[in-house]
Design an enzyme around this catalytic site. Structure first.
Site, PDB file in Angstrom:
ATOM      1  N   LYS A 257      39.559  39.202  40.577  1.00 10.57           N
ATOM      2  CA  LYS A 257      39.220  37.853  40.140  1.00 10.57           C
ATOM      3  C   LYS A 257      39.416  36.870  41.290  1.00 10.57           C
ATOM      4  O   LYS A 257      40.369  37.006  42.052  1.00 10.57           O
ATOM      5  CB  LYS A 257      40.145  37.426  38.989  1.00 10.57           C
ATOM      6  CG  LYS A 257      40.002  38.243  37.742  1.00 10.57           C
ATOM      7  CD  LYS A 257      40.890  37.705  36.650  1.00 10.57           C
ATOM      8  CE  LYS A 257      42.316  38.180  36.792  1.00 10.57           C
ATOM      9  NZ  LYS A 257      43.165  37.767  35.668  1.00 10.57           N
ATOM     10  N   HIS A 263      40.575  35.990  32.492  1.00 15.77           N
ATOM     11  CA  HIS A 263      39.658  36.627  31.561  1.00 15.77           C
ATOM     12  C   HIS A 263      39.770  35.958  30.190  1.00 15.77           C
ATOM     13  O   HIS A 263      40.866  35.813  29.659  1.00 15.77           O
ATOM     14  CB  HIS A 263      39.984  38.114  31.450  1.00 15.77           C
ATOM     15  CG  HIS A 263      38.953  38.878  30.701  1.00 15.77           C
ATOM     16  ND1 HIS A 263      37.850  39.432  31.310  1.00 15.77           N
ATOM     17  CD2 HIS A 263      38.833  39.159  29.389  1.00 15.77           C
ATOM     18  CE1 HIS A 263      37.106  40.020  30.400  1.00 15.77           C
ATOM     19  NE2 HIS A 263      37.681  39.870  29.221  1.00 15.77           N
ATOM     20  N   CYS A 264      38.642  35.529  29.649  1.00 12.62           N
ATOM     21  CA  CYS A 264      38.643  34.962  28.298  1.00 12.62           C
ATOM     22  C   CYS A 264      38.177  36.035  27.343  1.00 12.62           C
ATOM     23  O   CYS A 264      37.094  36.596  27.508  1.00 12.62           O
ATOM     24  CB  CYS A 264      37.726  33.754  28.213  1.00 12.62           C
ATOM     25  SG  CYS A 264      37.521  33.192  26.519  1.00 12.62           S
ATOM     26  N   CYS A 267      34.987  34.986  25.184  1.00 14.17           N
ATOM     27  CA  CYS A 267      33.723  35.049  25.923  1.00 14.17           C
ATOM     28  C   CYS A 267      33.506  36.430  26.524  1.00 14.17           C
ATOM     29  O   CYS A 267      32.392  36.745  26.944  1.00 14.17           O
ATOM     30  CB  CYS A 267      33.701  34.011  27.044  1.00 14.17           C
ATOM     31  SG  CYS A 267      33.887  32.326  26.466  1.00 14.17           S
ATOM     32  N   CYS A 270      35.519  36.874  32.843  1.00 12.30           N
ATOM     33  CA  CYS A 270      36.460  36.108  33.652  1.00 12.30           C
ATOM     34  C   CYS A 270      35.821  34.769  33.999  1.00 12.30           C
ATOM     35  O   CYS A 270      34.680  34.723  34.441  1.00 12.30           O
ATOM     36  CB  CYS A 270      36.799  36.861  34.929  1.00 12.30           C
ATOM     37  SG  CYS A 270      38.107  38.044  34.676  1.00 12.30           S
ATOM     38  N   HIS A 277      39.842  28.238  26.319  1.00 12.85           N
ATOM     39  CA  HIS A 277      38.625  28.458  25.546  1.00 12.85           C
ATOM     40  C   HIS A 277      38.571  27.409  24.454  1.00 12.85           C
ATOM     41  O   HIS A 277      39.497  27.290  23.656  1.00 12.85           O
ATOM     42  CB  HIS A 277      38.608  29.864  24.938  1.00 12.85           C
ATOM     43  CG  HIS A 277      37.353  30.122  24.167  1.00 12.85           C
ATOM     44  ND1 HIS A 277      36.208  30.611  24.742  1.00 12.85           N
ATOM     45  CD2 HIS A 277      37.051  29.902  22.854  1.00 12.85           C
ATOM     46  CE1 HIS A 277      35.257  30.697  23.829  1.00 12.85           C
ATOM     47  NE2 HIS A 277      35.743  30.274  22.669  1.00 12.85           N
ATOM     48  N   CYS A 278      37.507  26.622  24.436  1.00 11.78           N
ATOM     49  CA  CYS A 278      37.419  25.535  23.452  1.00 11.78           C
ATOM     50  C   CYS A 278      36.385  25.908  22.403  1.00 11.78           C
ATOM     51  O   CYS A 278      35.191  25.942  22.694  1.00 11.78           O
ATOM     52  CB  CYS A 278      37.023  24.236  24.149  1.00 11.78           C
ATOM     53  SG  CYS A 278      36.722  22.906  22.981  1.00 11.78           S
ATOM     54  N   CYS A 284      34.151  28.386  27.299  1.00 12.25           N
ATOM     55  CA  CYS A 284      35.389  28.055  27.992  1.00 12.25           C
ATOM     56  C   CYS A 284      35.259  26.747  28.758  1.00 12.25           C
ATOM     57  O   CYS A 284      34.156  26.327  29.102  1.00 12.25           O
ATOM     58  CB  CYS A 284      35.714  29.149  28.999  1.00 12.25           C
ATOM     59  SG  CYS A 284      36.546  30.528  28.263  1.00 12.25           S
TER      60      CYS A 284
END
Ligand SMILES: [Zn+2]
Ligand SMILES: [Zn+2]
Length: 469
Positions: A257, A263-264, A267, A270, A277-278, A284
């Site tokens: 990364k 990492h989300c 989603c 990365c 995260h919204c 994100c």
């Protein structure tokens, strides 16, 4: 997959591994598109409904001088104009934050083998599930012992590492016991003292081997670090060399990364300079849309405050009159929504402004908070609860020795609140409030704080460049 062994424990262990792998496979899957974007539709619908009630019922009643009007015609015109401007600004910034991707690491970084990777002996790490990446507590004390990270220290292998496991164990021991263990087991100063007292998972040759190696290192460092304060009596910043590629590997996407990327799970990717995260924007908040997100919460909070205060003010004024009309239930709905979202977006604006000025993402600020909490616990142990002055002096001594947590002790701190703010919001003051302007930086590289070493470890003040001490 190889069977660990054919005993009862082996079967249980195997079932556990299978369950975990299944869980990880599920956790690796991103949320379906419709689930991610549903709240965008909901948010848009709420905005449209609030516009209908405010303009269609509240303002037009006044402008048309209807019987149910709560104010004069002029007031209706002014309120309508202000509302339309705020609604436009909020919708514009919302559109910008929704259509601008945060920046995905996979678009910039090639797939790669884990650097210095050795396949785990039994199972992949649980810790890699953590969206926050390598945590402060889990990796801290051991790396100091050998400047070069050994293989069992890679984040993906974290829980194979006996000292890591034992460090977690230390977290569960009350500070008092921990300290007595520390002093009973060794008189070694420095961070090694705490690590040395902790138990080794038995019957694990790999762990024991590595433990022996570590014990040797401790014996070695003991002689050299006698001048350091005892472990519980000083600040213990994380010693993970987080700038090294070993500590930035995403095992899900198989790539190293970029700095500050995380990492989300929602989603399934990365995200560059991952903030959080919204769900309200369906993606994100990251390097490329962070500015628009801040613009959105700024305008949304002003919009909600305006809607709430004008609607409430005129309704209260009307109720105080003798021939008070009944309150329109739709006004009450909008009042409740405006209060709820107004509070939420206002707090978000304040916390985002604060962390932007410190150059901390939400993820990074969690690390600092955890460190402050740990330090508070240590101070509680060192001093009685009433010795507030003594605690303050101790903390000051630590600040003198190390620099302040969150600023001087922040790898990404640029030296001033203004510089930090401009690194995201841009230099142009108009850009601070309007959802315009080009992205700042490439999202991949960030200047580091010279108070840290080249591998990203926080150093003592005496090791800083001389002009910064
Ligand atoms: Zn990833
Ligand atoms: Zn996300």
């Amino acid at each position: 997959m190889t069977r660990p062994n054919q005993t009862c424990c082996g079967v249980i262990e195997e079932a556990r591994i299978e369950a975990r792998e299944k869980h990880e496979r599920r956790a690796n899957k991103p949320q379906p598109w419709i689930v991610l974007k549903f709240t965008v539709g909901l948010t848009t619908a709420l905005m449209a409904y609030s516009a209908y009630v405010y303009i269609g019922l509240f303002c037009l009643d006044m402008i048309r001088k209807n019987g149910s009007a709560l104010g004069s015609q002029e007031m209706g015109v002014v309120f309508l104009a202000v509302f339309c401007v705020l609604l436009f600004m909020m919708s514009w910034s919302y559109t910008m934050v929704v259509i601008t991707p945060p920046g995905y690491a996979k678009d910039f970084v090639a797939i790669n083998e884990r650097p210095g990777y050795q396949p785990p002996v039994t199972r992949p790490s649980e810790a890699s599930n953590d969206i926050r990446g390598p945590s402060y507590e889990l990796t801290s004390p051991t790396v100091n012992l050998s400047r070069r990270p050994s293989n069992d220290l890679t984040p993906g292998n974290k829980h194979r590492n006996p000292s890591t496991a034992s460090d977690t164990l230390a977290g569960s021991i009350p500070p008092k016991d921990r300290n007595s263990q520390a002093s009973a087991a060794s008189n070694s100063p420095g961070e090694a003292g705490v690590t040395a007292t902790l138990s080794v998972p038995a019957a694990d040759p790999l762990a024991l081997n590595s433990w022996n190696h570590r014990a040797e290192s401790i014996a070695h460092t003991e002689s050299t670090s006698m001048d350091l304060p005892p472990p519980m009596l000083s600040r213990r910043p994380p010693t993970t060399p987080i700038l090294l590629p070993e500590y930035r590997y995403c095992s899900r996407e198989k790539m190293i990364k970029p700095h500050r990327a995380h990492h989300c799970r929602a989603c399934g990717a990365c995200v560059l300079k991952y903030d959080h995260h919204c769900p309200w924007i369906g993606q994100c908040v990251g390097a490329f849309n962070h500015k628009f997100f801040v613009n959105f919460v700024q305008w949304a909070s002003v919009f909600c405050l305006w809607t709430f205060s004008t609607l409430l003010g005129l309704n209260i004024r009307a109720q105080s009159r003798s021939s008070a009309p009944d309150i329109d239930p739709q006004h009450i709905v909008i009042l409740a929504l405006a209060a709820l979202f107004g509070l939420f977006t206002l707090l978000m604006t304040l916390s985002q402004t604060y962390s932007l000025m410190l150059n901390q993402t939400t993820v990074e600020s969690l690390g600092f908070r955890a460190m402050k909490d740990r330090e508070k616990a240590t101070l509680m142990h060192m001093h009685s609860w009433w010795e507030i002055g003594a605690k303050r002096r101790t903390r000051k001594r630590w600040d003198n020795e190390w620099g302040k947590i969150g600023t001087e002790g922040n790898l990404w701190w640029l030296g001033s609140a203004r510089a930090n703010w401009e690194a995201v919001m841009g230099r142009n003051v108009w850009c601070w409030f309007l959802p315009i302007g080009r992205r700042q930086g490439d999202g991949l590289t960030y200047p580091t704080n010279p108070r840290f070493d080249a591998e990203g470890r926080w150093r003592r003040r005496r090791e800083w460049p001389s002009d910064l001490r």
